[in-house]
Write a protein that holds these residues in place. Structure first.
Motif, PDB file in Angstrom:
ATOM      1  N   GLY A  68      -3.399   2.404  -8.357  1.00  0.00           N
ATOM      2  CA  GLY A  68      -4.633   3.056  -7.946  1.00  0.00           C
ATOM      3  C   GLY A  68      -5.905   2.435  -8.454  1.00  0.00           C
ATOM      4  N   ALA A  69      -5.865   1.179  -8.885  1.00  0.00           N
ATOM      5  CA  ALA A  69      -7.060   0.526  -9.414  1.00  0.00           C
ATOM      6  C   ALA A  69      -8.063   0.230  -8.308  1.00  0.00           C
ATOM      7  CB  ALA A  69      -6.674  -0.764 -10.126  1.00  0.00           C
ATOM      8  N   SER A  70      -9.313   0.046  -8.704  1.00  0.00           N
ATOM      9  CA  SER A  70     -10.365  -0.373  -7.777  1.00  0.00           C
ATOM     10  C   SER A  70     -10.214  -1.859  -7.471  1.00  0.00           C
ATOM     11  CB  SER A  70     -11.744  -0.130  -8.390  1.00  0.00           C
ATOM     12  OG  SER A  70     -11.945  -1.005  -9.501  1.00  0.00           O
ATOM     13  N   GLU A  71     -10.981  -2.337  -6.499  1.00  0.00           N
ATOM     14  CA  GLU A  71     -10.964  -3.773  -6.204  1.00  0.00           C
ATOM     15  C   GLU A  71     -11.352  -4.584  -7.427  1.00  0.00           C
ATOM     16  OE1 GLU A  71     -12.127  -3.419  -1.447  1.00  0.00           O
ATOM     17  OE2 GLU A  71     -13.694  -3.690  -2.962  1.00  0.00           O
TER      18      GLU A  71
ATOM     19  N   ASN B  91     -11.937 -14.875  -5.767  1.00  0.00           N
ATOM     20  CA  ASN B  91     -10.862 -13.994  -5.309  1.00  0.00           C
ATOM     21  C   ASN B  91     -11.332 -13.079  -4.183  1.00  0.00           C
ATOM     22  OD1 ASN B  91      -9.103 -15.017  -7.184  1.00  0.00           O
ATOM     23  ND2 ASN B  91      -9.172 -13.235  -8.549  1.00  0.00           N
ATOM     24  N   ILE B  92     -10.497 -12.957  -3.162  1.00  0.00           N
ATOM     25  CA  ILE B  92     -10.692 -11.968  -2.104  1.00  0.00           C
ATOM     26  C   ILE B  92      -9.761 -10.806  -2.417  1.00  0.00           C
ATOM     27  CG2 ILE B  92     -10.432 -11.497   0.362  1.00  0.00           C
ATOM     28  CD1 ILE B  92     -10.946 -14.538   0.783  1.00  0.00           C
ATOM     29  N   VAL B  93     -10.342  -9.686  -2.823  1.00  0.00           N
ATOM     30  CA  VAL B  93      -9.574  -8.500  -3.208  1.00  0.00           C
ATOM     31  C   VAL B  93     -10.093  -7.353  -2.354  1.00  0.00           C
ATOM     32  CG1 VAL B  93      -8.949  -6.947  -5.090  1.00  0.00           C
ATOM     33  CG2 VAL B  93      -9.307  -9.380  -5.557  1.00  0.00           C
ATOM     34  N   ALA B  94      -9.345  -6.975  -1.330  1.00  0.00           N
ATOM     35  CA  ALA B  94      -9.869  -6.086  -0.298  1.00  0.00           C
ATOM     36  C   ALA B  94      -8.948  -4.888  -0.079  1.00  0.00           C
ATOM     37  CB  ALA B  94     -10.032  -6.857   1.011  1.00  0.00           C
ATOM     38  N   LEU B  95      -9.500  -3.707  -0.235  1.00  0.00           N
ATOM     39  CA  LEU B  95      -8.782  -2.477   0.063  1.00  0.00           C
ATOM     40  C   LEU B  95      -9.246  -1.930   1.410  1.00  0.00           C
ATOM     41  CD1 LEU B  95      -8.922  -0.700  -3.421  1.00  0.00           C
ATOM     42  CD2 LEU B  95      -6.969  -1.896  -2.405  1.00  0.00           C
TER      43      LEU B  95
ATOM     44  N   ASP C 106     -15.554  -3.527  -4.882  1.00  0.00           N
ATOM     45  CA  ASP C 106     -16.036  -2.197  -5.266  1.00  0.00           C
ATOM     46  C   ASP C 106     -15.502  -1.804  -6.628  1.00  0.00           C
ATOM     47  OD1 ASP C 106     -17.447  -1.939  -2.965  1.00  0.00           O
ATOM     48  OD2 ASP C 106     -16.061  -0.527  -1.996  1.00  0.00           O
ATOM     49  N   ARG C 107     -16.356  -1.137  -7.407  1.00  0.00           N
ATOM     50  CA  ARG C 107     -15.992  -0.731  -8.774  1.00  0.00           C
ATOM     51  C   ARG C 107     -15.224   0.578  -8.814  1.00  0.00           C
ATOM     52  NH1 ARG C 107     -18.178  -5.691  -8.641  1.00  0.00           N
ATOM     53  NH2 ARG C 107     -19.052  -6.349 -10.642  1.00  0.00           N
ATOM     54  N   VAL C 108     -15.261   1.344  -7.721  1.00  0.00           N
ATOM     55  CA  VAL C 108     -14.577   2.634  -7.662  1.00  0.00           C
ATOM     56  C   VAL C 108     -13.566   2.594  -6.525  1.00  0.00           C
ATOM     57  CG1 VAL C 108     -14.872   5.107  -7.296  1.00  0.00           C
ATOM     58  CG2 VAL C 108     -16.611   3.812  -8.562  1.00  0.00           C
TER      59      VAL C 108
END
Length: 442
Positions: free
Chosen positions: A189-192, A214-218, A231-233
């Motif tokens: 459940g971590a943020s990006e 890094n591309i970290v996309a939710l 995003d931090r949240v």
């Protein structure tokens, strides 16, 4: 299992670089190849420096990535020279004295100020092919980057030596370990931003050491091809996760992408599984004599087949490719060369004397258009995306009736899918560095 003996592979690598450099100098009519590592330069109106990036031509010779103000000099028939800047400095950490498996291959000269390099460079700079960026210059030794030399070196660099492939294996070992950590953070459940930090921690590299951002996309962020906002949240509902992230070792890169659904039984996960299966079929096409452009077109047929079978498209894969509909869902190239640079050089070169091989009509973003040769290392990275801009273009176009828009709207919140491996072309079956890395870790 112990890996290859680098102390044996590296001298052979340098021998090959000397052979290539001698031929390049002959092509250009020069006596010496001079390669600056590059210098630190500063932001305008500030005393902050930009992150230092070593000249790729320099790190091809020596596994040094944090040594501004240094130089490599190749003169045919002589041992290559490394001019190594080890300054007197109490503001920053000073590079250690040259040591390791690579040192004996060079005549090493240690200097204490950048200007001292001049007395160790060839006496006649006009007889030198100097390759690098202008800000890495000394007075009189400004890079000239002659086309005949650069074209030959870039063309040759597409064929990796056994030493280079081993360095990429080691970069991959870091990358797959970090990808596993990122997946665990996503499942927790971590943020990006939190996933990004978990990745860096596991790779043991910070953002400036990684080969690319890094591309970290939710969720829907996965539809942005180069999404780097982080995003931090975490979102209220987490549906999907796309991560495109690499790692570095001795100046060489890996480039890996994976996509996950939070619900392993969802329709989106089924599409991920289908893209992964297609990606493996495409990886198997990385063989000597194969035109990479054909792999790209085959990838469009594979992605269009998945879209048809999942009920998104009501048209044949061949029609989707011919009309450009497949490019609305798969808008980038199937991949590129990789090595010292993530998007490594030489992808369009017609020959070692220059010239350009264009991408297929309607596919401007393909970065590699050559026939594959043994020793080439390429990425294979098909994808399917539900990007708002491209979907709106499709909806307003003549083929809108061939699209199940209810299905598209249901998949938009998941963003997109991409699966990417790094693959070595050989005289026989391809070697998938990425899959080997995950298998070794698991």
């Amino acid at each position: 299992m112990a890996g290859p003996d680098i102390s044996i592979l590296y001298p052979r690598h340098v021998d090959e670089l000397q052979r290539r450099a001698t031929q390049a100098l002959e092509r250009g009519g020069f006596d010496h190849l001079v390669i600056p590592s590059g210098n630190v330069h500063y932001q305008v109106f500030d005393d902050r420096d930009y992150p230092y990036a070593v000249n790729p031509q320099f790190k091809a010779w020596v596994p040094l990535t944090r040594n501004p103000g240094s130089w490599v000099v190749h003169t045919p028939g002589e041992k290559p020279k490394l001019i190594y800047l080890q300054p007197f400095d109490y503001w920053h950490v000073v590079p250690q004295a040259p040591a390791g498996y690579w040192v004996d291959a060079f005549d090493v000269v240690v200097i204490r100020t950048a200007g001292e390099a001049r007395q160790h460079l060839p006496a006649r700079p006009e007889r030198c092919a100097i390759v690098g960026e202008s800000h890495g210059a000394l007075e009189g030794y400004t890079p000239n980057n002659p086309d005949a030399v650069i074209d030959y070196l870039d063309h040759q660099r597409t064929i990796k030596t056994p030493y280079e492939i081993e360095m990429m294996r080691r970069a991959t070992d870091r990358g797959v370990r970090a990808h596993r950590a990122a997946e665990r953070a996503f499942r927790a459940g971590a943020s990006e931003f939190g996933i990004h930090l978990a990745y860096c921690q596991a790779a043991r590299q910070d953002a400036n050491e990684l080969p690319y951002g890094n591309i970290v996309a939710l969720n829907e962020h996965g539809a942005v091809l180069h999404y780097t906002e982080r995003d931090r949240v975490p979102p209220a509902e987490v549906r999907s996760f796309l991560i495109d992230a690499g790692a570095s070792h001795a100046g060489y890169a890996c480039d890996i992408t994976r996509t996950y659904a939070s619900d392993r039984d969802s329709e989106f996960q089924s599409m991920v599984n289908a893209v992964e299966a297609a990606e493996q079929r495409l990886c198997d096409k990385v063989r000597a004599g194969v035109d990479y452009r054909q792999i790209h077109l085959d990838a469009h047929l594979e992605m269009a087949t998945i879209l048809r079978d999942s009920g998104v498209l009501d048209m044949s894969p061949e029609s989707a490719l011919e009309t450009g509909v497949s490019a609305k869902f798969f808008p980038h190239g199937i991949g590129h060369y990789i090595g010292l640079q993530v998007h490594d050089v030489g992808g369009f070169l017609e020959s070692d004397r220059g010239g350009r091989i264009e991408p297929p009509d309607g596919h401007p973003y393909l970065r590699l258009t050559r026939v594959l040769e043994p020793g080439a290392v390429v990425t294979i990275e098909p994808g399917i995306y539900f990007a708002d801009l491209l979907m709106e273009e499709l909806r307003s176009g003549e083929h809108a009736g061939a699209v199940n828009w209810d299905k598209v709207d249901a998949l938009r919140p998941y963003g997109g899918i991409r699966v990417e491996d790094d693959v070595v072309c050989t005289d026989g079956d391809p070697i998938n560095l990425t899959r080997d890395g995950f298998a070794s870790l698991d």
